[in-house]
Design a protein around this motif. Sequence first.
Motif, PDB file in Angstrom:
ATOM      1  N   VAL A 102      30.275  34.276  40.645  1.00  0.00           N
ATOM      2  CA  VAL A 102      29.449  34.048  41.548  1.00  0.00           C
ATOM      3  C   VAL A 102      29.358  35.591  42.340  1.00  0.00           C
ATOM      4  N   ILE A 103      28.222  36.240  42.622  1.00  0.00           N
ATOM      5  CA  ILE A 103      27.929  37.327  43.392  1.00  0.00           C
ATOM      6  C   ILE A 103      27.085  37.308  44.489  1.00  0.00           C
ATOM      7  N   ASP A 104      27.559  37.713  45.537  1.00  0.00           N
ATOM      8  CA  ASP A 104      26.526  37.810  46.733  1.00  0.00           C
ATOM      9  C   ASP A 104      25.475  38.884  46.312  1.00  0.00           C
ATOM     10  N   LYS A 105      24.453  38.284  46.199  1.00  0.00           N
ATOM     11  CA  LYS A 105      23.182  39.156  45.605  1.00  0.00           C
ATOM     12  C   LYS A 105      22.768  40.137  46.889  1.00  0.00           C
ATOM     13  N   ALA A 106      22.737  39.695  47.972  1.00  0.00           N
ATOM     14  CA  ALA A 106      22.264  40.752  49.131  1.00  0.00           C
ATOM     15  C   ALA A 106      23.315  41.833  49.155  1.00  0.00           C
ATOM     16  N   LYS A 107      24.446  41.680  48.838  1.00  0.00           N
ATOM     17  CA  LYS A 107      25.443  42.616  48.737  1.00  0.00           C
ATOM     18  C   LYS A 107      25.358  43.666  47.704  1.00  0.00           C
ATOM     19  N   LEU A 108      25.005  43.070  46.601  1.00  0.00           N
ATOM     20  CA  LEU A 108      24.935  43.478  45.390  1.00  0.00           C
ATOM     21  C   LEU A 108      23.409  44.513  45.403  1.00  0.00           C
ATOM     22  N   ARG A 109      22.469  44.050  46.162  1.00  0.00           N
ATOM     23  CA  ARG A 109      21.431  44.934  46.166  1.00  0.00           C
ATOM     24  C   ARG A 109      21.240  46.025  47.076  1.00  0.00           C
ATOM     25  N   SER A 110      22.226  45.875  48.014  1.00  0.00           N
ATOM     26  CA  SER A 110      22.535  47.095  48.919  1.00  0.00           C
ATOM     27  C   SER A 110      23.573  48.022  48.611  1.00  0.00           C
ATOM     28  N   ALA A 111      24.069  47.926  47.384  1.00  0.00           N
ATOM     29  CA  ALA A 111      25.213  48.643  46.726  1.00  0.00           C
ATOM     30  C   ALA A 111      24.582  50.100  46.840  1.00  0.00           C
ATOM     31  N   SER A 112      25.327  51.236  47.247  1.00  0.00           N
ATOM     32  CA  SER A 112      24.914  52.468  47.481  1.00  0.00           C
ATOM     33  C   SER A 112      24.994  53.313  46.234  1.00  0.00           C
ATOM     34  N   SER A 113      25.479  52.807  45.284  1.00  0.00           N
ATOM     35  CA  SER A 113      26.030  53.353  43.885  1.00  0.00           C
ATOM     36  C   SER A 113      26.583  52.419  42.844  1.00  0.00           C
ATOM     37  N   VAL A 114      26.360  52.944  41.660  1.00  0.00           N
ATOM     38  CA  VAL A 114      26.816  52.193  40.486  1.00  0.00           C
ATOM     39  C   VAL A 114      28.138  51.738  40.673  1.00  0.00           C
ATOM     40  N   GLU A 115      28.848  52.688  41.131  1.00  0.00           N
ATOM     41  CA  GLU A 115      30.353  52.198  40.999  1.00  0.00           C
ATOM     42  C   GLU A 115      30.580  51.563  42.234  1.00  0.00           C
ATOM     43  N   ASP A 116      29.722  51.493  43.573  1.00  0.00           N
ATOM     44  CA  ASP A 116      30.017  50.500  44.457  1.00  0.00           C
ATOM     45  C   ASP A 116      29.380  49.171  44.006  1.00  0.00           C
ATOM     46  N   ALA A 117      28.334  49.035  43.236  1.00  0.00           N
ATOM     47  CA  ALA A 117      27.930  47.896  42.656  1.00  0.00           C
ATOM     48  C   ALA A 117      29.147  47.085  41.638  1.00  0.00           C
ATOM     49  N   LEU A 118      29.836  47.984  40.929  1.00  0.00           N
ATOM     50  CA  LEU A 118      30.937  47.647  40.037  1.00  0.00           C
ATOM     51  C   LEU A 118      31.913  47.028  40.870  1.00  0.00           C
ATOM     52  N   GLU A 119      32.221  47.461  41.888  1.00  0.00           N
ATOM     53  CA  GLU A 119      33.335  47.239  42.680  1.00  0.00           C
ATOM     54  C   GLU A 119      33.124  45.786  43.386  1.00  0.00           C
ATOM     55  N   ILE A 120      31.924  45.585  43.890  1.00  0.00           N
ATOM     56  CA  ILE A 120      31.501  44.278  44.299  1.00  0.00           C
ATOM     57  C   ILE A 120      31.479  43.330  43.449  1.00  0.00           C
ATOM     58  N   ALA A 121      31.048  43.585  42.120  1.00  0.00           N
ATOM     59  CA  ALA A 121      31.289  42.399  40.927  1.00  0.00           C
ATOM     60  C   ALA A 121      32.714  42.264  40.518  1.00  0.00           C
ATOM     61  N   ARG A 122      33.633  43.302  40.598  1.00  0.00           N
ATOM     62  CA  ARG A 122      34.915  43.101  40.344  1.00  0.00           C
ATOM     63  C   ARG A 122      35.815  42.266  41.266  1.00  0.00           C
ATOM     64  N   SER A 123      35.240  42.481  42.553  1.00  0.00           N
ATOM     65  CA  SER A 123      35.946  41.742  43.719  1.00  0.00           C
ATOM     66  C   SER A 123      35.565  40.339  43.510  1.00  0.00           C
ATOM     67  N   SER A 124      34.436  40.086  42.886  1.00  0.00           N
ATOM     68  CA  SER A 124      34.033  38.539  42.805  1.00  0.00           C
ATOM     69  C   SER A 124      34.969  37.751  42.020  1.00  0.00           C
ATOM     70  N   LEU A 125      35.642  38.567  40.911  1.00  0.00           N
ATOM     71  CA  LEU A 125      36.452  37.997  40.371  1.00  0.00           C
ATOM     72  C   LEU A 125      37.774  37.749  40.967  1.00  0.00           C
ATOM     73  N   GLN A 126      38.180  38.376  41.750  1.00  0.00           N
ATOM     74  CA  GLN A 126      39.425  38.264  42.424  1.00  0.00           C
ATOM     75  C   GLN A 126      39.439  37.293  43.779  1.00  0.00           C
ATOM     76  N   ILE A 127      38.244  36.921  44.174  1.00  0.00           N
ATOM     77  CA  ILE A 127      37.999  35.976  45.282  1.00  0.00           C
ATOM     78  C   ILE A 127      37.824  34.499  44.735  1.00  0.00           C
ATOM     79  N   GLY A 128      37.810  34.541  43.258  1.00  0.00           N
ATOM     80  CA  GLY A 128      37.829  33.051  42.838  1.00  0.00           C
ATOM     81  C   GLY A 128      36.275  32.610  42.734  1.00  0.00           C
ATOM     82  N   GLY A 129      35.435  33.886  42.157  1.00  0.00           N
ATOM     83  CA  GLY A 129      33.874  33.394  42.167  1.00  0.00           C
ATOM     84  C   GLY A 129      33.879  32.665  40.572  1.00  0.00           C
ATOM     85  N   THR A 130      34.691  32.481  39.721  1.00  0.00           N
ATOM     86  CA  THR A 130      34.741  31.802  38.609  1.00  0.00           C
ATOM     87  C   THR A 130      35.013  30.452  38.600  1.00  0.00           C
ATOM     88  N   VAL A 131      35.359  29.883  39.690  1.00  0.00           N
ATOM     89  CA  VAL A 131      35.609  28.551  39.630  1.00  0.00           C
ATOM     90  C   VAL A 131      34.158  27.864  39.769  1.00  0.00           C
TER      91      VAL A 131
END
Length: 503
Positions: free
Chosen positions: A474-503
């Motif tokens: 599960v990813i915060d859509k608002a955060k993803l839309r506001s990502a300043s770069s591809v690297e930033d967006a991938l880090e947002i997606a990566r962090s979603s794995l670490q905070i238990g977004g797959t539960v």
Amino acid sequence: MSSGAVLWRMATFLSPSSWAVRQGNSFLCPSNPSSLKRIPRCPPSIGTFRRSLVVAASSSFANQNREFVIVGGGNAAGYAARTFVEHGMADGRLCIVSKEAVAPYERPALTKAYLFPPDKKPARLPGFHTCVGSGGERQTPEWYKEHGIEVLYQDPVVDFDVQKQTLTTSSGKLLKYGSLIISTGCAAVRFPEKIGGDLPGVHYVRDVADADSLVSSLERAKKVAIIGGGYIGMEVAAAAAGWNLDTTLIFPEEHIMPRLFTPSLARRYEELYQKNGIWFAKGILIDKLEAGPDGRVATVVLKNGSTIEADTVIVGIGAKPVVSPFEVVGLNTDVGGIQVDSLFRTSVPGVFAVGDVAAFPLKIYDRMARVEHVDHARKSAQHCVRTLLTAHTQPYDYLPYFYSRVFEYEGSARKVWWQFYGDNVGDTIEVGNFDPKIANFWLDPDSRLKGMFLESGSPEEFALLPQLAKSQPVIDKAKLRSASSVEDALEIARSSLQIGGTV
């Protein structure tokens, strides 16, 4: 089609009354011929099928008996052969029956580096025999001989007797098999002869002989027309740009690669292609191909009455699974191809089907699928052989993966390499400006990540994509839309794995 299915659009280049064709290389490739017989979703048996067969313990193949036979000499056959060797079950036991004149090779090269002009280091055999595409050993014809594998070149199967367990080849050879793996792949969808589909100078690219013929045409070509805006069209057009030819890409949709690219993403690629001298004729249907005074193709006639001059035409409008003469084992009328279960077993004991021709349960999305891609060809062949030779009964759990590499010839201003993992369903969020990176994220109504596309990523970034597509966090859509770069967006997606977004 269910909401979870990927919607691959029908690409109709001609009027419905004359000829309709489907966009090629599709993830889900419905066939729907009226003659196909529907069979149960999976064969009923849960055990590993092995049929008894007395085989001479010799690699000379002096008699008609073969313990294992693979029909088809493409990618899947090469990877299957390697797996037989790894299990010590190839020498004197395995026979490959191929319609081609060469040993199995990495077929994606044919629409990429193989088409480069001579001064730009084109790919040639034996450079891309399997299994170099995945970092494995190069399996030349000598490799098969050294491992005691019989390969029948240019001798396709023309008859199949399921009761007697026999195959008849075009040369009249009769082969009795113990276990059979069908890996016949696909054939190109062709324009009918009556509208110029077989004129000299009209090409279809499915094997190395096709590619050789096309290279011969490109050497003397001045104006090239490519029909179809999918994989084949985009890759061949990019290769043609290396020859500095007048090139036009013709397709009926509003933008290129409609089954995967969003309009915004397609626009970026179209601009790149135009910078490389490629013209686009979009939203246009083909009426016919006409010959010039020398009998070669000279003109593409469009349904709106206009014409495009071309002395070389490449048709990339789709592919169809090669199921003949194996229809008796059971076909799938929804996605096309031969119906198999999660271990690639058909309804007939001892008979398997892999690669492009197999309609299999796509576990991750709980639906039947037929995948035309080298990655699936490799993995399905390996999974099937492990099932056949061992007690391995783990269901095939495939994650859809597609990629393309274009403009990689010497002197290219920009080399392009994109990868896609997962399912392109749901809302799309695009990040990046294509200079050089861009990424697309597909999220369902619950904000779960379903699919990811990345252009010009680093090895580490590309390695993250399958992790995300499998986990579907599960990813915060608002955060993803506001990502300043591809690297930033991938880090947002990566962090979603670490905070238990797959539960």
